[in-house]
Design an enzyme around this catalytic site. Structure first.
Site, PDB file in Angstrom:
ATOM      1  N   GLN A  90      62.816  25.292  54.684  1.00  0.00           N
ATOM      2  CA  GLN A  90      63.601  25.358  53.449  1.00  0.00           C
ATOM      3  C   GLN A  90      63.256  26.636  52.705  1.00  0.00           C
ATOM      4  OE1 GLN A  90      63.090  21.995  50.795  1.00  0.00           O
ATOM      5  NE2 GLN A  90      64.900  22.544  49.596  1.00  0.00           N
TER       6      GLN A  90
ATOM      7  N   HIS B  42      70.279  21.081  50.119  1.00  0.00           N
ATOM      8  CA  HIS B  42      71.572  21.436  50.700  1.00  0.00           C
ATOM      9  C   HIS B  42      71.601  20.921  52.133  1.00  0.00           C
ATOM     10  CE1 HIS B  42      68.835  24.849  51.181  1.00  0.00           C
ATOM     11  NE2 HIS B  42      69.518  25.210  52.260  1.00  0.00           N
TER      12      HIS B  42
END
Length: 137
Positions: free
Chosen positions: A101, A107
């Site tokens: 990430q 997301h």
């Protein structure tokens, strides 16, 4: 490269949060989430589904936010099927720096897959750990 392009390239996507302050190319949205094509797509149609509330981890989402994100994933898949006719999909979320990430606002990646886009797709998302994808060898 222009000075504007260099500044954009150096911009920290977490300060301020890219997904909170600069949503680009929104394709679908609902009260709790929106979707947009990934700026650094790994395949044609690669789409991000992003909850509006700023939280870093998928595990911090409320059941309502998860439902809103799943509704957008379902609708985006329908649109991608019509537009690009992919042969399959991967859906993934990177949670934490160790998992890759880089923008610390949840997301969800919806990645269309196409026959021949990799030599051997067996193992799918298992390939995030090198040499662990092909589990039948």
């Amino acid at each position: 490269m222009s000075s504007e392009a260099k500044a954009e390239q150096k911009r920290d996507p977490n300060n301020p949060c890219l997904f909170c302050t600069d949503p680009r190319g929104v394709s679908l949205q609902n009260e709790l989430a929106y979707s947009a094509r990934d700026t650094y797509a790994v395949s044609p149609g690669h789409t991000l589904v992003i909850p509006r509330r700023h939280v870093a981890s998928f595990f911090e989402l409320t059941p309502e936010e998860i439902e809103a994100c799943m509704a957008l994933i379902t609708e985006e898949r329908r649109l991608l099927d019509e537009e690009l006719n992919p042969d399959g999909y991967n859906i993934g979320v990177n949670i934490g720096q160790a998992a890759g990430q880089s923008i610390f606002h949840v997301h969800i990646h919806l990645i269309p897959r196409y026959k021949g886009d990799v030599e051997n797709p067996q193992g799918g998302v298992r390939h995030v750990i090198p040499k662990k994808g092909h589990y039948t060898r």
